[in-house]
Design a protein around this motif. Structure first.
Motif, PDB file in Angstrom:
ATOM      1  N   THR A   5       0.698  -1.289  -0.164  1.00  0.00           N
ATOM      2  CA  THR A   5      -0.010   0.062   0.109  1.00  0.00           C
ATOM      3  C   THR A   5       0.954   1.299  -0.074  1.00  0.00           C
ATOM      4  O   THR A   5       1.833   1.253   0.839  1.00  0.00           O
ATOM      5  N   ASN A   6       0.601   1.985  -1.163  1.00  0.00           N
ATOM      6  CA  ASN A   6       1.348   3.296  -1.312  1.00  0.00           C
ATOM      7  C   ASN A   6       2.858   3.179  -1.105  1.00  0.00           C
ATOM      8  O   ASN A   6       3.682   3.726  -0.186  1.00  0.00           O
ATOM      9  N   CYS A   7       3.141   2.402  -2.030  1.00  0.00           N
ATOM     10  CA  CYS A   7       4.527   1.954  -2.329  1.00  0.00           C
ATOM     11  C   CYS A   7       5.078   2.128  -3.450  1.00  0.00           C
ATOM     12  O   CYS A   7       4.386   2.080  -4.439  1.00  0.00           O
ATOM     13  N   ILE A   8       6.523   2.486  -3.764  1.00  0.00           N
ATOM     14  CA  ILE A   8       7.006   2.555  -5.199  1.00  0.00           C
ATOM     15  C   ILE A   8       8.514   1.944  -4.951  1.00  0.00           C
ATOM     16  O   ILE A   8       9.345   1.997  -4.057  1.00  0.00           O
ATOM     17  N   SER A  18       6.304   3.078   1.762  1.00  0.00           N
ATOM     18  CA  SER A  18       7.727   2.843   1.590  1.00  0.00           C
ATOM     19  C   SER A  18       7.932   3.082  -0.161  1.00  0.00           C
ATOM     20  O   SER A  18       7.420   2.678  -0.934  1.00  0.00           O
ATOM     21  N   LYS A  19       9.078   3.945  -0.307  1.00  0.00           N
ATOM     22  CA  LYS A  19       9.481   4.784  -1.391  1.00  0.00           C
ATOM     23  C   LYS A  19      10.722   4.201  -1.933  1.00  0.00           C
ATOM     24  O   LYS A  19      11.888   4.055  -1.328  1.00  0.00           O
ATOM     25  N   TYR A  20      10.861   3.931  -3.342  1.00  0.00           N
ATOM     26  CA  TYR A  20      12.174   3.612  -3.669  1.00  0.00           C
ATOM     27  C   TYR A  20      12.713   2.581  -3.133  1.00  0.00           C
ATOM     28  O   TYR A  20      13.930   2.472  -2.766  1.00  0.00           O
ATOM     29  N   CYS A  21      12.140   1.404  -3.035  1.00  0.00           N
ATOM     30  CA  CYS A  21      12.775   0.308  -2.355  1.00  0.00           C
ATOM     31  C   CYS A  21      12.748  -1.023  -3.194  1.00  0.00           C
ATOM     32  O   CYS A  21      11.725  -1.286  -3.892  1.00  0.00           O
ATOM     33  N   TYR A  22      13.342  -2.187  -2.999  1.00  0.00           N
ATOM     34  CA  TYR A  22      13.630  -3.176  -3.798  1.00  0.00           C
ATOM     35  C   TYR A  22      14.168  -4.268  -3.113  1.00  0.00           C
ATOM     36  O   TYR A  22      14.924  -4.290  -2.050  1.00  0.00           O
ATOM     37  N   ASP A  23      13.473  -5.565  -3.491  1.00  0.00           N
ATOM     38  CA  ASP A  23      13.799  -6.717  -3.003  1.00  0.00           C
ATOM     39  C   ASP A  23      13.590  -6.865  -1.417  1.00  0.00           C
ATOM     40  O   ASP A  23      14.558  -6.995  -0.747  1.00  0.00           O
ATOM     41  N   ALA A  24      12.428  -6.402  -0.934  1.00  0.00           N
ATOM     42  CA  ALA A  24      12.222  -6.400   0.371  1.00  0.00           C
ATOM     43  C   ALA A  24      10.760  -6.680   0.856  1.00  0.00           C
ATOM     44  O   ALA A  24       9.883  -6.759   0.095  1.00  0.00           O
ATOM     45  N   THR A  25      10.700  -7.090   2.035  1.00  0.00           N
ATOM     46  CA  THR A  25       9.357  -7.494   2.701  1.00  0.00           C
ATOM     47  C   THR A  25       9.100  -6.829   3.826  1.00  0.00           C
ATOM     48  O   THR A  25       9.940  -6.501   4.724  1.00  0.00           O
ATOM     49  N   ASN A  26       7.808  -6.476   4.306  1.00  0.00           N
ATOM     50  CA  ASN A  26       7.482  -6.014   5.725  1.00  0.00           C
ATOM     51  C   ASN A  26       7.807  -4.869   5.875  1.00  0.00           C
ATOM     52  O   ASN A  26       8.732  -4.605   7.125  1.00  0.00           O
ATOM     53  N   LEU A  27       7.875  -3.835   4.964  1.00  0.00           N
ATOM     54  CA  LEU A  27       8.673  -2.495   5.304  1.00  0.00           C
ATOM     55  C   LEU A  27       7.210  -1.547   5.509  1.00  0.00           C
ATOM     56  O   LEU A  27       6.393  -1.770   5.257  1.00  0.00           O
ATOM     57  N   GLU A  28       7.781  -0.563   6.533  1.00  0.00           N
ATOM     58  CA  GLU A  28       6.652   0.249   7.207  1.00  0.00           C
ATOM     59  C   GLU A  28       7.433   1.692   7.025  1.00  0.00           C
ATOM     60  O   GLU A  28       8.439   1.856   7.885  1.00  0.00           O
ATOM     61  N   ASN A 243      14.617  -6.803 -13.633  1.00  0.00           N
ATOM     62  CA  ASN A 243      14.482  -5.524 -13.846  1.00  0.00           C
ATOM     63  C   ASN A 243      15.581  -4.736 -13.146  1.00  0.00           C
ATOM     64  O   ASN A 243      15.868  -5.193 -12.036  1.00  0.00           O
ATOM     65  N   PRO A 244      15.935  -3.416 -13.436  1.00  0.00           N
ATOM     66  CA  PRO A 244      16.985  -2.996 -12.875  1.00  0.00           C
ATOM     67  C   PRO A 244      16.364  -2.055 -11.765  1.00  0.00           C
ATOM     68  O   PRO A 244      15.013  -1.825 -11.599  1.00  0.00           O
ATOM     69  N   ARG A 245      17.355  -1.648 -10.700  1.00  0.00           N
ATOM     70  CA  ARG A 245      16.717  -0.957  -9.696  1.00  0.00           C
ATOM     71  C   ARG A 245      16.686   0.515 -10.239  1.00  0.00           C
ATOM     72  O   ARG A 245      17.396   1.431  -9.693  1.00  0.00           O
ATOM     73  N   LYS A 246      15.877   0.886 -10.895  1.00  0.00           N
ATOM     74  CA  LYS A 246      15.537   1.983 -11.463  1.00  0.00           C
ATOM     75  C   LYS A 246      14.088   2.377 -11.987  1.00  0.00           C
ATOM     76  O   LYS A 246      13.496   1.185 -12.425  1.00  0.00           O
ATOM     77  N   LEU A 247      13.511   3.411 -11.810  1.00  0.00           N
ATOM     78  CA  LEU A 247      12.020   3.538 -12.288  1.00  0.00           C
ATOM     79  C   LEU A 247      12.056   4.734 -13.273  1.00  0.00           C
ATOM     80  O   LEU A 247      12.807   5.702 -13.170  1.00  0.00           O
ATOM     81  N   TRP A 248      11.062   4.452 -14.132  1.00  0.00           N
ATOM     82  CA  TRP A 248      10.740   5.325 -15.321  1.00  0.00           C
ATOM     83  C   TRP A 248       9.352   6.087 -15.228  1.00  0.00           C
ATOM     84  O   TRP A 248       8.497   5.253 -14.921  1.00  0.00           O
ATOM     85  N   PHE A 281       2.401   6.811 -13.840  1.00  0.00           N
ATOM     86  CA  PHE A 281       3.175   6.158 -12.828  1.00  0.00           C
ATOM     87  C   PHE A 281       4.272   5.719 -13.123  1.00  0.00           C
ATOM     88  O   PHE A 281       5.047   6.233 -14.138  1.00  0.00           O
ATOM     89  N   GLU A 282       5.270   5.115 -11.995  1.00  0.00           N
ATOM     90  CA  GLU A 282       6.717   5.116 -12.271  1.00  0.00           C
ATOM     91  C   GLU A 282       6.835   3.705 -12.176  1.00  0.00           C
ATOM     92  O   GLU A 282       5.874   2.649 -11.788  1.00  0.00           O
ATOM     93  N   THR A 283       7.615   3.079 -13.004  1.00  0.00           N
ATOM     94  CA  THR A 283       7.655   1.466 -13.435  1.00  0.00           C
ATOM     95  C   THR A 283       9.143   1.208 -13.480  1.00  0.00           C
ATOM     96  O   THR A 283       9.949   1.900 -14.348  1.00  0.00           O
TER      97      THR A 283
END
Length: 304
Positions: A5-8, A18-28, A243-248, A281-283
């Protein structure tokens, strides 16, 4: 992302805010987190688990209020430290265990520590050092010797310009191969155990490598030929498939009844009807890729 919810970011699970996070679980309430699990109120950290209120760190599991530190486990209120465990109230310490109120590995009384900490932080703020991770000039490794190029590839010129070291030749053995590939059978069932005594050469980077017996047995079990690339090159090839750790920034490619390129025909009515979707959006899918990218609403209309 799954159950977020409300994540990028990308490859996130069971997370929120949580924003601009990668390969992670249970973040707040996090930002710039990678390879971590069960993290709260943290920013710019990597390889964490069950930690809270941490900033700019690497490998700080079970930590609270820990900043600018490396490989510090089960700590709280730690600053600019390295390889410290089961400790609290440390500043600039290395290799401490079950310690408290120390500066540069020297023990102080709590009130002395707090006074000294305030003085040190004040000085660092005046010099512009406070709030930043250890400078790259302290790293004993070249940029091309680390895992950084896996996610942020740079040329030698770009790395040196950014202040990083660059190794003339990465670690490994070269030119010591004892057998050539034309002498090795392509069929795995024709390869005997003597191959584990040989030194092979990577067809891609020319680095030498060996095959372990357990590895050989695994290839036999699933009936695939021996790898002709070294472990490092194989690792890079696997990463290239992700996918790379980058958003477009992208715009939804739903054009009403079908995709913009007319390749995909929608199977359900969308909220925007027959008009093109205007959602942006960003992807992690770059604009030059062939995949059709829909916004969350249009995507869910097709699969739910």
């Amino acid at each position: 992302m799954i159950k977020c919810t409300n994540c990028i970011g990308d490859r996130l699970f069971n997370s929120k805010n949580s924003k601009y996070c990668y390969d992670a679980t249970n973040l707040e309430d996090c930002c710039y987190i990678t390879n971590s699990d069960f993290i709260k109120d943290s920013y710019d950290v990597n390889f964490f688990i069950k930690s809270e209120r941490c900033y700019e760190g690497l490998s700080l599991p079970n930590s609270y209020n820990t900043f600018f530190s490396i490989v510090c486990w089960d700590n709280r209120d730690v600053y600019y430290s390295d390889h410290c465990f089961d400790s609290s109230n440390l500043f600039g310490c290395i290799g401490m265990r079950k310690s408290s109120y120390c500066v540069l590995n020297k023990q102080y009384k709590p009130e002395e520590y707090n006074q000294l900490l305030e003085k040190i932080i004040g000085h660092m703020k005046s010099t512009g050092e406070w709030g930043e991770f250890f400078p790259v000039k302290l790293s004993p490794f070249g940029y091309n010797e680390s895992t950084a190029p896996d996610y942020f590839p740079l040329t030698k010129e770009e790395a040196v310009k950014g202040g990083f070291r660059w190794a003339g030749r990465t670690s490994g053995l070269f030119g010591k191969e004892t057998i050539t590939w034309d002498r090795i059978p392509q069929q795995i069932d024709k390869v005997d155990d003597s191959i584990v005594k040989e030194i092979l050469i990577c067809e891609k980077c020319k680095k030498n490598f060996r095959i372990l017996l357990q590895e050989l047995n695994f290839y036999r079990k699933i009936r695939i030929p021996l790898p002709r690339h070294c472990p490092d090159c194989r690792h890079g090839e696997r990463l290239a498939k992700r996918n790379p750790r980058k958003l477009w920034p992208r715009k939804c490619q739903c054009a009403g009844e079908k995709s913009e390129n007319s390749v995909y025909q929608n199977t359900a009515k969308h909220s925007h009807g027959n008009n093109s979707c205007t959602n942006e959006f960003e992807t992690s899918y770059s604009p030059d890729r062939k995949e059709i990218v829909y916004c969350e609403s249009c995507y869910n209309s097709e699969i739910v």
